[in-house]
Design a protein around this motif. Structure first.
Motif, mmCIF file in Angstrom:
data_model
loop_
_atom_site.group_PDB
_atom_site.id
_atom_site.type_symbol
_atom_site.label_atom_id
_atom_site.label_comp_id
_atom_site.label_asym_id
_atom_site.label_seq_id
_atom_site.Cartn_x
_atom_site.Cartn_y
_atom_site.Cartn_z
ATOM 1 N N LYS A 174 0.835 -1.207 0.000
ATOM 2 C CA LYS A 174 0.000 0.000 0.000
ATOM 3 C C LYS A 174 0.873 1.262 0.000
ATOM 4 C CE LYS A 174 -1.972 1.073 3.915
ATOM 5 N NZ LYS A 174 -2.854 1.123 5.081
ATOM 6 N N TRP A 175 1.901 1.287 0.836
ATOM 7 C CA TRP A 175 2.747 2.482 0.927
ATOM 8 C C TRP A 175 3.634 2.655 -0.299
ATOM 9 C CZ3 TRP A 175 4.173 1.024 6.589
ATOM 10 C CH2 TRP A 175 3.111 1.361 7.430
ATOM 11 N N ALA A 176 3.987 1.567 -0.965
ATOM 12 C CA ALA A 176 4.773 1.675 -2.198
ATOM 13 C C ALA A 176 3.995 2.465 -3.246
ATOM 14 C CB ALA A 176 5.131 0.297 -2.734
ATOM 15 N N ILE A 177 2.704 2.244 -3.315
ATOM 16 C CA ILE A 177 1.854 2.999 -4.242
ATOM 17 C C ILE A 177 1.710 4.446 -3.775
ATOM 18 C CG2 ILE A 177 -0.504 3.210 -5.128
ATOM 19 C CD1 ILE A 177 -0.604 0.061 -4.898
ATOM 20 N N LYS A 178 1.477 4.629 -2.494
ATOM 21 C CA LYS A 178 1.234 5.966 -1.948
ATOM 22 C C LYS A 178 2.479 6.861 -2.004
ATOM 23 C CE LYS A 178 -0.473 8.299 2.173
ATOM 24 N NZ LYS A 178 -1.126 8.135 3.467
ATOM 25 N N TYR A 179 3.632 6.341 -1.616
ATOM 26 C CA TYR A 179 4.836 7.169 -1.473
ATOM 27 C C TYR A 179 5.794 7.086 -2.662
ATOM 28 C CZ TYR A 179 3.301 7.396 3.388
ATOM 29 O OH TYR A 179 2.573 7.599 4.533
ATOM 30 N N ASP A 180 5.716 6.022 -3.433
ATOM 31 C CA ASP A 180 6.562 5.828 -4.608
ATOM 32 C C ASP A 180 8.036 6.046 -4.247
ATOM 33 O OD1 ASP A 180 7.098 5.216 -7.285
ATOM 34 O OD2 ASP A 180 6.896 7.296 -7.910
ATOM 35 N N LYS A 181 8.670 7.089 -4.766
ATOM 36 C CA LYS A 181 10.103 7.323 -4.527
ATOM 37 C C LYS A 181 10.381 8.355 -3.430
ATOM 38 C CE LYS A 181 11.165 6.098 -9.234
ATOM 39 N NZ LYS A 181 11.588 6.544 -10.542
ATOM 40 N N GLN A 182 9.330 8.839 -2.777
ATOM 41 C CA GLN A 182 9.503 9.837 -1.709
ATOM 42 C C GLN A 182 10.332 9.248 -0.568
ATOM 43 O OE1 GLN A 182 6.148 12.378 -0.479
ATOM 44 N NE2 GLN A 182 6.366 11.432 1.533
ATOM 45 N N ILE A 183 11.272 10.013 -0.067
ATOM 46 C CA ILE A 183 12.117 9.588 1.045
ATOM 47 C C ILE A 183 11.483 10.038 2.363
ATOM 48 C CG2 ILE A 183 14.425 9.774 2.083
ATOM 49 C CD1 ILE A 183 14.353 8.342 -0.643
ATOM 50 N N ALA A 184 11.425 9.149 3.331
ATOM 51 C CA ALA A 184 10.880 9.482 4.653
ATOM 52 C C ALA A 184 11.781 10.498 5.342
ATOM 53 C CB ALA A 184 10.772 8.215 5.501
ATOM 54 N N ARG A 185 11.176 11.319 6.204
ATOM 55 C CA ARG A 185 11.969 12.299 6.950
ATOM 56 C C ARG A 185 11.170 12.853 8.117
ATOM 57 N NH1 ARG A 185 10.384 17.590 5.597
ATOM 58 N NH2 ARG A 185 9.090 17.709 3.736
ATOM 59 N N ASN A 186 11.898 13.361 9.099
ATOM 60 C CA ASN A 186 11.247 14.106 10.167
ATOM 61 C C ASN A 186 10.674 15.376 9.547
ATOM 62 O OD1 ASN A 186 13.709 12.658 11.708
ATOM 63 N ND2 ASN A 186 11.923 12.849 13.025
ATOM 64 N N ASP A 187 9.498 15.784 9.988
ATOM 65 C CA ASP A 187 8.839 16.972 9.453
ATOM 66 C C ASP A 187 8.216 17.736 10.617
ATOM 67 O OD1 ASP A 187 7.821 18.793 7.665
ATOM 68 O OD2 ASP A 187 6.116 17.551 7.082
ATOM 69 N N PRO A 188 9.053 18.273 11.504
ATOM 70 C CA PRO A 188 8.538 18.894 12.722
ATOM 71 C C PRO A 188 7.698 20.147 12.451
ATOM 72 C CG PRO A 188 10.870 19.333 12.492
ATOM 73 C CD PRO A 188 10.502 18.382 11.398
#
Length: 94
Positions: A72-86
């Motif tokens: 599910k997340w592969a479709i949703k996020y594709d190539k986006q890199i995770a990160r802290n987003d305070p």
């Protein structure tokens, strides 16, 4: 997705998480690299394996939860890199 053991260096997806009252902990979901694997003794085998990822500081993730949502997340996020987003919004200034 079939069960597999977590391995340091494995690239996986982690979810976005937002906290209304504590925005410093917000995370933008996406691809991340497993950095550390922790085994915890627990009567419930679902909650025994946790991991941290290089891209998101200060959080640990339940391995089985991550694994069960990868497709599910592969479709949703594709190539986006995770990160802290305070979010440092001052909620006391209304």
């Amino acid at each position: 997705m079939e069960y597999r053991e977590p391995v340091r260096g494995l690239r996986i997806y982690v979810p976005t998480s937002l906290s209304i009252g504590h925005g410093q902990d917000d995370v933008r979901g996406g691809l991340a690299t497993i950095e550390r694997i922790m085994l915890k003794e627990c009567e419930n085998e679902y909650n025994t394996v946790f991991c941290t990822v290089k891209e998101v500081r200060g959080k640990s993730y339940n391995w089985r939860y991550l694994l069960s949502n990868q497709d599910k997340w592969a479709i949703k996020y594709d190539k986006q890199i995770a990160r802290n987003d305070p979010d440092y919004y001052d909620y006391g200034s209304y």
